[in-house]
Scaffold this active site. Structure first.
Site, PDB file in Angstrom:
ATOM      1  N   ASP A   1      -2.778  14.144   7.048  1.00 13.82           N
ATOM      2  CA  ASP A   1      -2.231  12.904   6.502  1.00 13.82           C
ATOM      3  C   ASP A   1      -1.010  13.134   5.616  1.00 13.82           C
ATOM      4  O   ASP A   1      -1.137  13.058   4.387  1.00 13.82           O
ATOM      5  CB  ASP A   1      -3.328  12.185   5.691  1.00 13.82           C
ATOM      6  CG  ASP A   1      -2.939  10.770   5.328  1.00 13.82           C
ATOM      7  OD1 ASP A   1      -2.007  10.243   5.947  1.00 13.82           O
ATOM      8  OD2 ASP A   1      -3.572  10.201   4.417  1.00 13.82           O
TER       9      ASP A   1
ATOM     10  N   ARG B   1      -2.237   3.534  16.932  1.00 12.57           N
ATOM     11  CA  ARG B   1      -2.220   4.712  16.059  1.00 12.57           C
ATOM     12  C   ARG B   1      -3.348   5.687  16.407  1.00 12.57           C
ATOM     13  O   ARG B   1      -4.469   5.280  16.704  1.00 12.57           O
ATOM     14  CB  ARG B   1      -2.317   4.299  14.589  1.00 12.57           C
ATOM     15  CG  ARG B   1      -1.134   3.434  14.184  1.00 12.57           C
ATOM     16  CD  ARG B   1      -1.252   3.000  12.744  1.00 12.57           C
ATOM     17  NE  ARG B   1      -0.755   3.963  11.805  1.00 12.57           N
ATOM     18  CZ  ARG B   1      -1.319   4.242  10.640  1.00 12.57           C
ATOM     19  NH1 ARG B   1      -2.460   3.678  10.286  1.00 12.57           N
ATOM     20  NH2 ARG B   1      -0.772   5.104   9.811  1.00 12.57           N
TER      21      ARG B   1
ATOM     22  N   GLU C   1       0.852  -1.193   0.000  1.00 14.82           N
ATOM     23  CA  GLU C   1       0.000   0.000   0.000  1.00 14.82           C
ATOM     24  C   GLU C   1       0.884   1.239   0.000  1.00 14.82           C
ATOM     25  O   GLU C   1       1.797   1.357   0.828  1.00 14.82           O
ATOM     26  CB  GLU C   1      -0.900  -0.026   1.244  1.00 14.82           C
ATOM     27  CG  GLU C   1      -1.821   1.173   1.310  1.00 14.82           C
ATOM     28  CD  GLU C   1      -3.122   0.894   2.066  1.00 14.82           C
ATOM     29  OE1 GLU C   1      -3.436  -0.273   2.351  1.00 14.82           O
ATOM     30  OE2 GLU C   1      -3.827   1.881   2.353  1.00 14.82           O
TER      31      GLU C   1
ATOM     32  N   GLU D   1     -10.847   4.341   8.902  1.00 17.58           N
ATOM     33  CA  GLU D   1     -10.903   3.902   7.507  1.00 17.58           C
ATOM     34  C   GLU D   1     -11.370   2.448   7.407  1.00 17.58           C
ATOM     35  O   GLU D   1     -10.798   1.635   6.694  1.00 17.58           O
ATOM     36  CB  GLU D   1      -9.542   4.099   6.837  1.00 17.58           C
ATOM     37  CG  GLU D   1      -9.094   5.565   6.875  1.00 17.58           C
ATOM     38  CD  GLU D   1      -7.825   5.866   6.079  1.00 17.58           C
ATOM     39  OE1 GLU D   1      -6.966   4.983   5.984  1.00 17.58           O
ATOM     40  OE2 GLU D   1      -7.732   7.003   5.567  1.00 17.58           O
TER      41      GLU D   1
ATOM     42  N   GLU E   1       3.692   9.271  -0.684  1.00 20.73           N
ATOM     43  CA  GLU E   1       2.322   9.166  -1.192  1.00 20.73           C
ATOM     44  C   GLU E   1       1.787  10.498  -1.705  1.00 20.73           C
ATOM     45  O   GLU E   1       1.061  10.542  -2.699  1.00 20.73           O
ATOM     46  CB  GLU E   1       1.435   8.643  -0.053  1.00 20.73           C
ATOM     47  CG  GLU E   1      -0.035   8.634  -0.360  1.00 20.73           C
ATOM     48  CD  GLU E   1      -0.879   8.201   0.848  1.00 20.73           C
ATOM     49  OE1 GLU E   1      -0.306   7.857   1.896  1.00 20.73           O
ATOM     50  OE2 GLU E   1      -2.116   8.208   0.715  1.00 20.73           O
TER      51      GLU E   1
HETATM   52  C1  BDP Z   1      -3.181   7.248   4.293  1.00 18.33           C
HETATM   53  C2  BDP Z   1      -3.130   6.317   3.142  1.00 18.33           C
HETATM   54  C3  BDP Z   1      -3.755   4.994   3.407  1.00 18.33           C
HETATM   55  C4  BDP Z   1      -3.245   4.448   4.724  1.00 18.33           C
HETATM   56  C5  BDP Z   1      -3.566   5.438   5.806  1.00 18.33           C
HETATM   57  C6  BDP Z   1      -2.987   5.039   7.141  1.00 18.33           C
HETATM   58  O1  BDP Z   1      -3.750   6.928   2.036  1.00 18.33           O
HETATM   59  O2  BDP Z   1      -3.439   4.149   2.335  1.00 18.33           O
HETATM   60  O3  BDP Z   1      -3.822   3.232   5.020  1.00 18.33           O
HETATM   61  O4  BDP Z   1      -2.996   6.684   5.524  1.00 18.33           O
HETATM   62  O5  BDP Z   1      -1.980   5.632   7.516  1.00 18.33           O
HETATM   63  O6  BDP Z   1      -2.092   8.105   4.134  1.00 18.33           O
HETATM   64  O7  BDP Z   1      -3.529   4.189   7.820  1.00 18.33           O
END
Ligand code: BDP
Length: 712
Positions: free
Chosen positions: A374, A333, A176, A300, A402
């Protein structure tokens, strides 16, 4: 011409593919090698433990490579120039020296030029084998960077305890947000084939002080906790152990349901607790030094304690209690937000966790992303830093880019890390920097940590580009000591990775140091954020409102309309500013006092707002976008002049990638200006070229197969 010719002669004869990273150990220039050889006439080092053995191997490999031959191994100092390596316990010779090693702790070392048996020698000493290994890497670095070694008196020890790479690697081999090929973990062939690459990975990490690795994606698959996978994990742990690296796993909170057949994963349920206890027993039987769990919960779509009406502390503590007897920790987290919550996403982690301060067990580290959203090119520091004095907070930085151009944009993240770590939270008055929160000194925490979301993959050069290796490097060095200068680290990296030629080092370090600001300018200047393409985050899409969730949409963040642009997080808006300590909150709340680099993060500002330069916001916005592109053009120009100083392979790839970066920087600038102009209805300020294409054109671009994005 002459300079170029000399440089060409010194370029290595064989093809470079970046695999060696910064541990190249290529032959040094003859004169330099002669000097160093006189300081490396004998090597006195034990091999009673696996760590001692790998330390010896590394020194032999490094010295052998750089000096043409490794110094012979001996038991006693019989000539000037011996290198004596070990701990007071492992080496009677070192014990007799009675060096003061108290301040070195478990992982520190000293390197000193001293006289032993009447002979000039260099000693590399730690209290433990691992400190000695770190010292050996430091000594090699001195040679790699052409540092004098005749009067050494240095010592160092890490200021942060847990220094981990978090891999977002999935069990199917995808990564990912990975832009460097497939996962380096070849799960299918493990445990029987511990590929040599794993050892090189461990060496590399040890060379920068990384002492932990989370092997799997925080969006975890519970299969990693099955006996089949745990055996594979144990095989990796065996490879890493001599290098002082512990393995950790991302644990899926609902694993008791998925693997254990239970009806619930409620942390208060005794059966659930028993399941985790049994699982921990199973893990520690295979991996006695298992580090612990990383958990992404209730974010998420991930399961978590909130599903059962419990708090994050309840969830984290349940796992912490299971791991505590074995010395394991939980990294929990704080990247938690929910679309069911209509409040500003930037506020949600703080709202969720701040009330839980003091409720976490001693072996829990809350893992906080550097900013409140983020990993954007620029964010203010997360308001959680300084706000939870009774809780250990660790830093989470992203190494994989990213939101910063993936593998092909040259963006050195050192300045970003440094900016965040040196930011003053004002939690206990002036000087309460984020670095002091992270190293535990602000509130006296012993358990401290820094995590970097890895950019490592199976590409031959590990990181998708040679320059991306610098981001792995700087993360390790700053995790070791969060107050270091990112410029000095860049300089070490350039010297070790490319050449010590000052005519190359200086311009390349300058280029790296400016590269992050260039990306901010061509992507998201003046505090804009999250303007990237939907889902995959490739390229600009400030107009985009196609995402299913509001706070994944660029329009949610830019709030641009005919009046102005920016997210009002002041007291008249979402009031996110109130989450900071009062002096910082007051500063961010006032549009005039807010640093302009964060203006649109905190304020919705009219297009004709007067900036400090005297120009309008609209003017400055266009100027910043344009400046970003100019900077990339300048970077290309710098690189063009450096042809011949290094091997053609790496030179050419960087040149090609810079061309991609320039093309994409232009695309970013033009697309963003075209969109914002459609709202501002202002003419382009004089002297700025119009976008190359129409807004319609930019909006029509769509990308189906983009690396690092798993839900295609
Ligand atoms: C974001 C990403 C995602 C990650 C998420 C995370 O887009 O793919 O899973 O953070 O840190 O930056 O959990």
């Amino acid at each position: 011409m002459l300079i170029l010719a000399t440089a060409l002669c010194m370029a290595p004869a064989h093809a470079e593919d970046g695999y060696e990273l910064w541990l190249r150990y290529h032959p040094l220039a003859a004169e330099q090698a002669t000097i160093y050889r006189s300081h490396a006439t004998q090597l006195i080092i034990g091999s009673a433990t696996p760590t001692q053995t790998v330390t010896r191997e590394e020194l032999q490999r490094g010295l052998g490579g750089m000096l043409g031959r490794a110094p012979p191994l001996s038991d006693a100092v019989t000539s000037d120039g011996a290198i004596v390596v070990g701990t007071p316990a492992s080496s009677p010779l070192i014990a007799r020296l009675r060096l003061d090693t108290k301040s070195l702790g478990n992982e520190g070392y000293l390197i000193r030029s001293i006289v032993v048996n009447g002979r000039a020698a260099t000693v590399i000493v730690g209290n433990n084998d691992i400190g000695v290994l770190y010292g050996a890497f430091h000594f090699l670095r001195l040679l790699q960077t052409n540092h004098p070694v005749d009067h050494l008196d240095l010592h160092d020890s890490p200021r942060v305890k847990v220094r981990v790479l978090d891999h977002w690697d999935n069990l199917d081999g995808s990564v990912e947000r990975g832009y460097a090929g497939a996962s380096i973990w070849d799960w299918f062939k493990l445990p029987d084939w511990p590929a040599p690459r794993y050892t090189d990975y461990a060496r590399t990490n040890a060379s920068i002080g990384i002492n932990g690795v989370v092997l799997n994606n925080a969006n975890a698959n519970s299969q990693i906790l099955t006996p089949t996978y745990l055996e594979k994990v144990a095989a990796l742990a065996n490879v890493f152990r001599p290098y002082g690296i512990r393995v950790y796993l991302s644990a899926r909170f609902s694993a008791p349901i998925e693997l254990g057949g239970l009806k619930t994963a409620d942390p208060f349920d005794p059966q659930v607790q028993r399941w985790w206890r049994t699982k921990a027993d199973e893990i520690y039987k295979l991996i006695p030094d298992f580090g612990g769990f990383l958990v992404k919960a209730n974010s998420e779509g991930q399961p978590g304690p909130r599903d059962y009406g419990r708090t994050h502390a309840d969830g984290a503590n349940m796992l912490a209690d299971v791991l505590a007897p074995r010395g394991g920790i939980v990294m929990w987290r704080t990247f938690v937000y929910s679309q069911a919550n209509p409040d500003d996403r930037a506020k949600q982690a703080y709202d969720e966790f701040k009330p839980l301060d003091g409720h976490f067990r001693a072996n829990v580290l809350l893992q906080v992303k550097n900013g409140p959203i983020d990993f954007q090119p620029r964010e203010p520091f997360s308001p959680l830093f300084g706000a939870m004095p009774k809780t250990s907070l660790m830093m989470e930085f992203q190494i994989t880019k990213e939101y910063l151009g993936f593998a092909t944009h040259l963006v050195y993240l050192g300045p970003l890390y440094e900016e965040v770590l040196s930011a003053d939270t004002m939690a206990h008055g002036k000087g309460s920097t984020v670095a002091k929160v992270i190293d535990g000194s602000l509130d006296n925490h012993a358990l401290t940590g820094v995590a970097g979301d890895a950019n490592v993959g199976s590409d031959q050069n590990w990181c998708g580009s040679d320059f991306n290796q610098a981001n792995w490097y700087v993360l390790g060095r700053m995790a070791w000591n969060p107050t270091q200068s990112s410029r000095l680290i860049a300089e070490d990296w350039v010297r070790m990775t490319f050449t010590n030629d000052q005519a190359f080092v200086k311009p390349v370090v300058d280029m790296m140091m400016g590269s992050r600001e260039a990306a901010v300018d061509y992507m998201t200047p003046l505090g804009l954020h999250h303007q990237m393409g939907p889902g995959h985050h490739y390229g600009p899409a400030p107009w985009d409102a196609s995402e299913s969730e509001a706070d994944w949409r660029p329009v949610y963040y830019n709030r641009a309309d005919s009046d102005g642009i920016g997210f009002d997080r002041s007291s008249t808006g979402s009031d996110a500013v109130a989450q900071y300590a009062p002096p910082i909150a007051a500063q961010f709340n006032d549009v005039k006092q807010t640093p302009e680099e964060l203006l649109l993060w905190f304020h919705h500002v009219p297009w004709d707002y007067r900036m400090r330069s005297g120009q309008t916001l609209w003017y400055e916005l266009v100027a910043h976008y344009t400046h970003g592109v100019d900077d990339v053009q300048q970077m290309r120009e710098t690189w063009r002049h450096l042809n011949g100083y290094i091997d053609p392979e790496r030179y050419q790839q960087a040149a090609a990638f810079l061309a991609i970066q320039e093309k994409e920087a232009q695309w970013w600038r033009d697309a963003c200006i075209a969109y914002f102009q459609s709202l501002s209805q202002r003419p382009l300020p004089p002297g700025f070229s119009p976008p190359q294409h129409s807004l319609k054109y930019y909006e029509s671009l769509s990308f189906r197969y983009v690396p690092g994005f798993s839900s295609w």
